[in-house]
Design an enzyme around this catalytic site. Sequence first.
Site, mmCIF file in Angstrom:
data_model
loop_
_atom_site.group_PDB
_atom_site.id
_atom_site.type_symbol
_atom_site.label_atom_id
_atom_site.label_comp_id
_atom_site.label_asym_id
_atom_site.label_seq_id
_atom_site.Cartn_x
_atom_site.Cartn_y
_atom_site.Cartn_z
ATOM 1 N N ARG A 1 -1.265 -10.819 -5.027
ATOM 2 C CA ARG A 1 -1.718 -9.219 -5.491
ATOM 3 C C ARG A 1 -1.128 -8.495 -4.187
ATOM 4 O O ARG A 1 -0.353 -7.098 -4.168
ATOM 5 C CB ARG A 1 -2.788 -9.045 -5.151
ATOM 6 N N ASN B 1 1.164 -1.021 0.211
ATOM 7 C CA ASN B 1 0.382 0.388 -0.348
ATOM 8 C C ASN B 1 0.598 0.859 -0.091
ATOM 9 O O ASN B 1 0.796 2.569 0.189
ATOM 10 C CB ASN B 1 -1.114 -0.369 0.844
ATOM 11 N N ARG C 1 -7.757 -1.494 -7.826
ATOM 12 C CA ARG C 1 -8.024 -0.771 -7.374
ATOM 13 C C ARG C 1 -7.516 1.260 -7.336
ATOM 14 O O ARG C 1 -7.341 1.633 -7.619
ATOM 15 C CB ARG C 1 -8.840 -0.716 -5.598
ATOM 16 N N PRO D 1 -16.587 2.990 -3.026
ATOM 17 C CA PRO D 1 -17.293 4.023 -3.953
ATOM 18 C C PRO D 1 -15.893 5.524 -4.180
ATOM 19 O O PRO D 1 -14.700 4.867 -3.210
ATOM 20 C CB PRO D 1 -18.176 5.093 -3.301
ATOM 21 N N ILE D 2 -15.573 6.161 -5.399
ATOM 22 C CA ILE D 2 -14.543 6.915 -5.190
ATOM 23 C C ILE D 2 -14.631 8.594 -5.366
ATOM 24 O O ILE D 2 -14.529 9.599 -6.048
ATOM 25 C CB ILE D 2 -14.066 6.857 -6.046
ATOM 26 N N ASP D 3 -16.385 8.402 -4.662
ATOM 27 C CA ASP D 3 -16.660 9.615 -4.254
ATOM 28 C C ASP D 3 -16.141 11.321 -3.337
ATOM 29 O O ASP D 3 -15.702 12.271 -4.136
ATOM 30 C CB ASP D 3 -17.909 10.485 -3.422
ATOM 31 N N LEU D 4 -14.937 11.039 -2.705
ATOM 32 C CA LEU D 4 -14.148 11.859 -2.568
ATOM 33 C C LEU D 4 -13.057 12.353 -2.786
ATOM 34 O O LEU D 4 -12.695 13.045 -2.543
ATOM 35 C CB LEU D 4 -13.494 11.301 -1.219
HETATM 36 C C1 UD1 Z 1 -6.467 1.067 1.150
HETATM 37 C C2 UD1 Z 1 -6.101 0.401 0.779
HETATM 38 C C3 UD1 Z 1 -6.374 -0.802 1.636
HETATM 39 C C4 UD1 Z 1 -7.083 -0.286 3.377
HETATM 40 C C5 UD1 Z 1 -8.182 1.030 3.123
HETATM 41 C C6 UD1 Z 1 -8.384 0.809 4.396
HETATM 42 C C7 UD1 Z 1 -4.520 0.968 -0.878
HETATM 43 C C8 UD1 Z 1 -4.238 0.779 -1.966
HETATM 44 N N1 UD1 Z 1 -5.873 0.050 -0.206
HETATM 45 O O1 UD1 Z 1 -7.734 1.672 0.447
HETATM 46 O O2 UD1 Z 1 -5.815 -2.040 2.112
HETATM 47 O O3 UD1 Z 1 -8.368 -1.400 3.637
HETATM 48 O O4 UD1 Z 1 -7.063 1.440 2.027
HETATM 49 O O5 UD1 Z 1 -7.321 1.397 5.454
HETATM 50 O O6 UD1 Z 1 -3.552 1.428 0.094
HETATM 51 N N2 UD1 Z 1 -14.599 5.740 0.488
HETATM 52 C C9 UD1 Z 1 -15.907 6.127 -0.235
HETATM 53 N N3 UD1 Z 1 -15.891 7.322 -0.351
HETATM 54 C C10 UD1 Z 1 -14.261 7.640 -1.520
HETATM 55 C C11 UD1 Z 1 -13.394 6.434 -0.985
HETATM 56 C C12 UD1 Z 1 -13.804 6.233 0.168
HETATM 57 O O7 UD1 Z 1 -16.855 6.144 0.804
HETATM 58 O O8 UD1 Z 1 -14.545 7.995 -2.647
HETATM 59 C C13 UD1 Z 1 -15.285 4.493 1.914
HETATM 60 C C14 UD1 Z 1 -14.212 3.065 0.695
HETATM 61 O O9 UD1 Z 1 -15.986 2.370 0.680
HETATM 62 C C15 UD1 Z 1 -14.192 2.668 2.571
HETATM 63 C C16 UD1 Z 1 -13.847 3.089 3.492
HETATM 64 O O10 UD1 Z 1 -14.339 4.413 2.518
HETATM 65 O O11 UD1 Z 1 -15.792 2.112 3.109
HETATM 66 C C17 UD1 Z 1 -12.521 3.466 3.778
HETATM 67 O O12 UD1 Z 1 -12.162 3.455 2.440
HETATM 68 P P1 UD1 Z 1 -10.483 3.994 1.727
HETATM 69 O O13 UD1 Z 1 -9.710 4.659 3.274
HETATM 70 O O14 UD1 Z 1 -10.254 5.159 0.813
HETATM 71 O O15 UD1 Z 1 -9.181 2.344 1.677
HETATM 72 P P2 UD1 Z 1 -8.797 2.395 0.537
HETATM 73 O O16 UD1 Z 1 -8.236 3.511 -0.105
HETATM 74 O O17 UD1 Z 1 -9.456 1.979 -1.290
#
Ligand code: UD1
Length: 421
Positions: free
Chosen positions: A397, A23, A92, A122-125
């Site tokens: 992975r 990560n 992702r 989602p990627i809204d944030l």
């Molecule tokens: C990263 C890590 C993953 C880890 C996670 C939490 C990498 C490559 N992956 O994933 O291994 O499990 O952090 O520590 O570094 N969310 C939203 N909207 C957004 C973005 C996120 O609602 O735009 C939600 C997600 O659905 C989830 C939560 O926020 O429920 C946490 O996601 P996030 O911290 O963004 O995890 P990743 O970056 O995907």
Amino acid sequence: MEKLMIDGGKRLSGEITLHGAKNSVLPILSASVLVNGVSVIHNCPDLSDVRVTVNILRYLGARVKREGSTLTVDTTGICRSNILEEYMSELRSSIIFLGALAARTGNACLYLPGGCDIGLRPIDLHLKGLKSLGYFVYTQGSNVCASGEDIKGTKIVLPFPSVGATENIILASVFAKGTTTVINAAKEPEITDLINFLNKAGAKIKVDSTSVITVKGVKSLHSTEHTVISDRILATTLMSATASCRGDVLIDNAVINDIMPTLPVFEEMGCEITCNKSSIRIKADNRPHCVRFIETMAFPGFPTDCQAPVMASLCVADGMSAIKETVFENRFKHTEQLNLFGADITVKDRIAMINGVEKLYPACVKCTDLRGGAAVVIAALTADGVSYISDIKHIDRGYERIENQLASLGANVMRIKDEKK
Ligand code: UD1
């Protein structure tokens, strides 16, 4: 197709060195797009996610060379600003290229990302953050695009400390005019590592103790050299395997502070933990004690990525343990696979109740996702007899040749051809 054959029931013992953090290396490779020159990145594990990311960089026009665990990335010749479905659907974290490519080229278009099936993700944030910086964010078919030349620093408040959104915003704001502040930013060790890499290349990024990240825009980034931090999730996976198989394992190249949030859980299990400057020794002589309650949270809470491996050890604990998953809404798929070994886990909403059993039995199971895959490996190591694990592409992975790592600790693990597929 390949699978793992594990003849379980063996105590683990010996010394093992952690490889670099998946990560960390993935966002750092994306960040290399911002560098006008060469990034020499040490301690890059040879994982399938890293190989896909390297292929993305090559597609974009970078030259990438691997020597041992060092990747040399020359991004001078970047000539493309789009990423195709075949790359994006593989992982992702490819979405992190959006901020980097938009900042470098002024116009980035990426196919929507894939990755582990552990919830909606989602990627809204990410997109809201880029919009706040002044990027024009739009979709084009199945692509998400961000364009903009005159990007200005601003204040962005994250409702949740999303790791990926924090990374994307940092990358998208490195060249912005003025200062960007990210409030309620994620503070996972991998974010700090990304910031350290960028600052070595000439960025001006600060993090304060209240989770505020400040990015002062700079004109360009220069060539740099960086060593990726070691993988804290791998450390916890190895500790979970030792707790459940019993044994005495010394884990080298560990960043103790990063692993700290998981240590109380192993202590509650009854393991003896000794930390030195950069190593952890775990001794487990008896059946693990159950752990009353674990709740996954953003750093410095208990990491969601460690939930599945730790659950595997609790399957043979001496009572009932509970784990609440708060980060992802669907991260318990591995429980069905663990129950095939004779474990007794029930899931209701976001809570898994693990009723410890005396022993696990060998089984034929599959990996449901990366960390769920690690959990079934631990269960197979614990069960007396031969188990088979399919769909190990998920494990590859994030764990570099897991069979070799475990074999070095005395486990009997082999990668074999999966004849069925
Ligand atoms: C990263 C890590 C993953 C880890 C996670 C939490 C990498 C490559 N992956 O994933 O291994 O499990 O952090 O520590 O570094 N969310 C939203 N909207 C957004 C973005 C996120 O609602 O735009 C939600 C997600 O659905 C989830 C939560 O926020 O429920 C946490 O996601 P996030 O911290 O963004 O995890 P990743 O970056 O995907």
